[in-house]
Design a protein around this motif. Structure first.
Motif, PDB file in Angstrom:
ATOM      1  N   SER A   1       0.819  -1.223   0.000  1.00 46.89           N
ATOM      2  CA  SER A   1       0.000   0.000   0.000  1.00 46.89           C
ATOM      3  C   SER A   1       0.846   1.263   0.000  1.00 46.89           C
ATOM      4  CB  SER A   1      -0.913  -0.004   1.225  1.00 46.89           C
ATOM      5  OG  SER A   1      -0.149  -0.177   2.411  1.00 46.89           O
ATOM      6  N   VAL A   2       2.167   1.112  -0.090  1.00 47.03           N
ATOM      7  CA  VAL A   2       3.103   2.234  -0.217  1.00 47.03           C
ATOM      8  C   VAL A   2       4.140   1.861  -1.265  1.00 47.03           C
ATOM      9  CG1 VAL A   2       2.783   3.003   2.168  1.00 47.03           C
ATOM     10  CG2 VAL A   2       4.585   1.351   1.637  1.00 47.03           C
ATOM     11  N   GLU A   3       4.904   2.856  -1.734  1.00 46.51           N
ATOM     12  CA  GLU A   3       5.813   2.602  -2.860  1.00 46.51           C
ATOM     13  C   GLU A   3       6.913   1.598  -2.522  1.00 46.51           C
ATOM     14  OE1 GLU A   3       4.346   6.846  -3.690  1.00 46.51           O
ATOM     15  OE2 GLU A   3       4.692   5.570  -1.962  1.00 46.51           O
TER      16      GLU A   3
ATOM     17  N   THR B   1       0.041   5.233  -2.482  1.00 47.72           N
ATOM     18  CA  THR B   1      -0.457   5.084  -1.116  1.00 47.72           C
ATOM     19  C   THR B   1      -1.936   4.719  -1.140  1.00 47.72           C
ATOM     20  OG1 THR B   1       1.116   6.749  -0.354  1.00 47.72           O
ATOM     21  CG2 THR B   1      -0.730   6.242   1.101  1.00 47.72           C
ATOM     22  N   ARG B   2      -2.308   3.697  -0.364  1.00 51.73           N
ATOM     23  CA  ARG B   2      -3.696   3.206  -0.359  1.00 51.73           C
ATOM     24  C   ARG B   2      -4.293   3.373   1.039  1.00 51.73           C
ATOM     25  NH1 ARG B   2      -4.824   0.110  -4.945  1.00 51.73           N
ATOM     26  NH2 ARG B   2      -3.004  -0.507  -6.181  1.00 51.73           N
ATOM     27  N   LEU B   3      -5.241   4.285   1.173  1.00 51.22           N
ATOM     28  CA  LEU B   3      -5.861   4.581   2.462  1.00 51.22           C
ATOM     29  C   LEU B   3      -6.584   3.374   3.039  1.00 51.22           C
ATOM     30  CD1 LEU B   3      -6.872   6.471   4.707  1.00 51.22           C
ATOM     31  CD2 LEU B   3      -8.720   7.175   3.156  1.00 51.22           C
ATOM     32  N   ALA B   4      -7.288   2.618   2.205  1.00 50.47           N
ATOM     33  CA  ALA B   4      -8.115   1.521   2.707  1.00 50.47           C
ATOM     34  C   ALA B   4      -7.289   0.466   3.440  1.00 50.47           C
ATOM     35  CB  ALA B   4      -8.889   0.874   1.558  1.00 50.47           C
ATOM     36  N   CYS B   5      -6.042   0.288   3.033  1.00 51.21           N
ATOM     37  CA  CYS B   5      -5.200  -0.714   3.694  1.00 51.21           C
ATOM     38  C   CYS B   5      -4.987  -0.361   5.156  1.00 51.21           C
ATOM     39  CB  CYS B   5      -3.859  -0.839   2.977  1.00 51.21           C
ATOM     40  SG  CYS B   5      -3.981  -1.631   1.364  1.00 51.21           S
ATOM     41  N   PHE B   6      -4.835   0.927   5.461  1.00 52.61           N
ATOM     42  CA  PHE B   6      -4.586   1.344   6.835  1.00 52.61           C
ATOM     43  C   PHE B   6      -5.886   1.422   7.636  1.00 52.61           C
ATOM     44  CE2 PHE B   6      -1.854   4.053   3.964  1.00 52.61           C
ATOM     45  CZ  PHE B   6      -0.843   3.121   3.881  1.00 52.61           C
ATOM     46  N   ARG B   7      -6.884   2.053   7.030  1.00 49.48           N
ATOM     47  CA  ARG B   7      -8.115   2.336   7.777  1.00 49.48           C
ATOM     48  C   ARG B   7      -9.026   1.120   7.890  1.00 49.48           C
ATOM     49  NH1 ARG B   7     -11.626   7.285   5.571  1.00 49.48           N
ATOM     50  NH2 ARG B   7     -12.164   5.716   3.990  1.00 49.48           N
ATOM     51  N   GLU B   8      -9.171   0.368   6.776  1.00 49.55           N
ATOM     52  CA  GLU B   8     -10.079  -0.775   6.806  1.00 49.55           C
ATOM     53  C   GLU B   8      -9.359  -2.099   7.090  1.00 49.55           C
ATOM     54  OE1 GLU B   8     -10.960   1.593   4.003  1.00 49.55           O
ATOM     55  OE2 GLU B   8     -12.220   2.383   5.609  1.00 49.55           O
ATOM     56  N   GLN B   9      -8.279  -2.360   6.363  1.00 49.21           N
ATOM     57  CA  GLN B   9      -7.654  -3.669   6.473  1.00 49.21           C
ATOM     58  C   GLN B   9      -6.872  -3.832   7.777  1.00 49.21           C
ATOM     59  OE1 GLN B   9      -4.564  -4.953   3.563  1.00 49.21           O
ATOM     60  NE2 GLN B   9      -6.097  -6.429   2.934  1.00 49.21           N
ATOM     61  N   PHE B  10      -6.023  -2.859   8.102  1.00 51.90           N
ATOM     62  CA  PHE B  10      -5.252  -2.945   9.342  1.00 51.90           C
ATOM     63  C   PHE B  10      -6.042  -2.456  10.550  1.00 51.90           C
ATOM     64  CE2 PHE B  10      -1.392  -2.477   6.466  1.00 51.90           C
ATOM     65  CZ  PHE B  10      -1.081  -3.823   6.522  1.00 51.90           C
ATOM     66  N   GLY B  11      -7.132  -1.742  10.319  1.00 45.84           N
ATOM     67  CA  GLY B  11      -7.974  -1.291  11.421  1.00 45.84           C
ATOM     68  C   GLY B  11      -7.381  -0.176  12.253  1.00 45.84           C
ATOM     69  N   ASP B  12      -6.535   0.683  11.639  1.00 47.23           N
ATOM     70  CA  ASP B  12      -6.026   1.843  12.379  1.00 47.23           C
ATOM     71  C   ASP B  12      -7.202   2.732  12.777  1.00 47.23           C
ATOM     72  OD1 ASP B  12      -3.492   0.904  11.937  1.00 47.23           O
ATOM     73  OD2 ASP B  12      -2.974   2.388  10.399  1.00 47.23           O
ATOM     74  N   PRO B  13      -7.128   3.393  13.942  1.00 48.40           N
ATOM     75  CA  PRO B  13      -8.210   4.321  14.317  1.00 48.40           C
ATOM     76  C   PRO B  13      -8.467   5.316  13.194  1.00 48.40           C
ATOM     77  CG  PRO B  13      -6.681   4.026  16.145  1.00 48.40           C
ATOM     78  CD  PRO B  13      -6.067   3.334  14.954  1.00 48.40           C
ATOM     79  N   ALA B  14      -9.730   5.503  12.852  1.00 50.43           N
ATOM     80  CA  ALA B  14     -10.077   6.318  11.683  1.00 50.43           C
ATOM     81  C   ALA B  14      -9.547   7.738  11.793  1.00 50.43           C
ATOM     82  CB  ALA B  14     -11.593   6.327  11.493  1.00 50.43           C
ATOM     83  N   HIS B  15      -9.582   8.317  13.005  1.00 50.44           N
ATOM     84  CA  HIS B  15      -9.137   9.708  13.142  1.00 50.44           C
ATOM     85  C   HIS B  15      -7.637   9.834  12.880  1.00 50.44           C
ATOM     86  CE1 HIS B  15      -8.181   8.119  17.135  1.00 50.44           C
ATOM     87  NE2 HIS B  15      -7.393   9.164  17.331  1.00 50.44           N
ATOM     88  N   ILE B  16      -6.872   8.752  13.135  1.00 52.14           N
ATOM     89  CA  ILE B  16      -5.437   8.780  12.859  1.00 52.14           C
ATOM     90  C   ILE B  16      -5.186   8.522  11.373  1.00 52.14           C
ATOM     91  CG2 ILE B  16      -3.203   7.719  13.359  1.00 52.14           C
ATOM     92  CD1 ILE B  16      -4.220   7.020  16.127  1.00 52.14           C
TER      93      ILE B  16
END
Length: 386
Positions: free
Chosen positions: A185-187, A282-297
């Motif tokens: 999800s990153v270069e 960079t893919r936002l969904a990988c961090f927010r949805e797949q890894f479950g990082d807190p959405a505000h972060i």
């Protein structure tokens, strides 16, 4: 260990005549995660490059045309560089450095930071939780070498939650893949081994020898599976060794750990390209949805990253273009910036998703979401034995 003694000199050339290398962005001024009150020793050990680094560059790398190349690169190769696919394993940490970093990761894993996400068991957020990890991440000695290997002005990624992402592969005769076939999800990333790999069976990095295996090629692989004759296996000698790869352009996986003296621990560091005129992967969904990082972060980190890129693109116009710039070129720069911002808006609002599909090992399915594997209506995909 004198890390500087093993370094190649910093190249004085520019990376591209059509580039604009922006100043690297530092982490946010505020910390969204709570630092631990203390470590077992009372205080976390300070990162010391002279003690903790042991930089021993690889003699060979694999390029995106999947030809081997010697490092340092020749002037002829640099004149028409096809791009880095991945390096051979090389050492970056001394024994003390590997042990210290391992102790920090273990400490946070025991604090409950170790979580199970859709892909595997991992620790995230060490770039906020550990000053040692923060200083290691931005080490000039280390990052200078990585830029030379990538032949690009790479920089620790602005998604700080990704810094020091550590995957765990539990040994078991029935273990599943530590990491399924995917693009990153990153270069760029480096994957650093922190565990004892003595007599380990499995847990090997496998790389598909097809450049930029996404889009049409990736779609075909969903149906036909991974061709085993196109897979190369990479084996790490010991803790403290890593592989640098342009993981956003090549499919890779980690095989199941069948037997090991302890769980396989891989510390993954993420990088972006400071040439802001290059495509951003960079893919936002990988961090927010797949890894479950807190959405505000996740949301703010992604927004800061995009704002930094657009700022750099506007700086290019202000600082580098002359009166000979055509109206078409100027308009195209604004068009691309506007498109990048519009896409970021849709992604932040959840109107679209940038999560790529990924392949899994034999008897599993191809999905956009791992939870969907329980959906019996999904068509099975036959994947070649690796």
């Amino acid at each position: 260990h004198n890390s500087r003694a093993t370094m190649a000199s910093t190249p004085s050339r520019t990376f591209s005549s059509t580039s604009f290398v922006a100043e690297g962005l530092r982490p946010p001024p505020t910390n969204p995660l709570e630092f631990p009150a203390s470590f077992p020793s009372g205080v976390e050990l300070k990162f010391d490059p002279a003690r903790h680094l042991q930089l021993e560059p690889p003699s060979q790398v694999k390029l995106l045309n999947f030809q081997d190349a010697s490092f340092p690169y020749s002037p002829e190769l640099l004149s028409d560089f096809p791009g880095l696919a991945y390096t051979r394993p090389f050492r970056i940490l001394s024994d003390e450095g590997a042990q210290t970093l391992r102790g920090i990761v273990d400490h946070h894993a025991k604090r409950g930071v170790l979580k199970q996400n859709e892909r595997n068991k991992c620790v995230r957020g060490l770039g906020y939780l550990s000053q040692f990890v923060r200083e290691f991440t931005y080490s000039p000695e280390l990052n200078n070498l990585l830029c030379q290997l990538a032949n690009a002005p790479i920089w620790p990624h602005n998604v700080v939650m990704n810094h020091g992402h550590t995957n765990y592969g539990e040994p078991s005769p029935d273990a599943k893949a530590v990491d399924q076939w995917h693009v990153d999800s990153v270069e760029y990333v480096f994957v650093l081994i922190l565990s004892d790999v003595t007599d380990m069976v499995g847990g090997e990095l496998q790389v598909l020898q097809l450049a930029d295996a996404t889009g049409k090629v990736f779609d075909k692989l969903r149906v036909k599976g991974i061709p085993k004759d196109k897979v190369e296996t990479v084996v790490y000698p010991k803790a403290g060794w890593c592989v640098l790869m342009q993981g956003s352009k090549i499919l890779h996986s980690v095989t199941p750990v069948r037997k090991a003296v302890e769980p396989r621990m891989s510390f993954v560091q993420s990088f972006t390209n400071r040439n802001v005129l290059k495509e951003d992967r960079t893919r936002l969904a990988c961090f927010r949805e797949q890894f479950g990082d807190p959405a505000h972060i996740a949301n703010l980190e992604y927004a800061r990253h995009k704002a930094w890129r657009i700022k750099g693109q506007m700086q290019y116009i202000v600082e580098k273009l002359g009166f000979n710039a055509s109206k078409e070129k100027l308009a195209e720069l604004f068009k691309k910036a506007a498109s990048e911002l519009a896409t970021a808006e849709k992604l932040l609002n959840g109107e679209v998703s940038d999560l790529p599909g990924f392949l899994v090992n034999e008897k599993d399915k191809v999905t956009k979401n791992s939870k969907a594997r329980e959906d019996k209506s999904l068509e099975k995909v036959v994947v070649s034995k690796l």
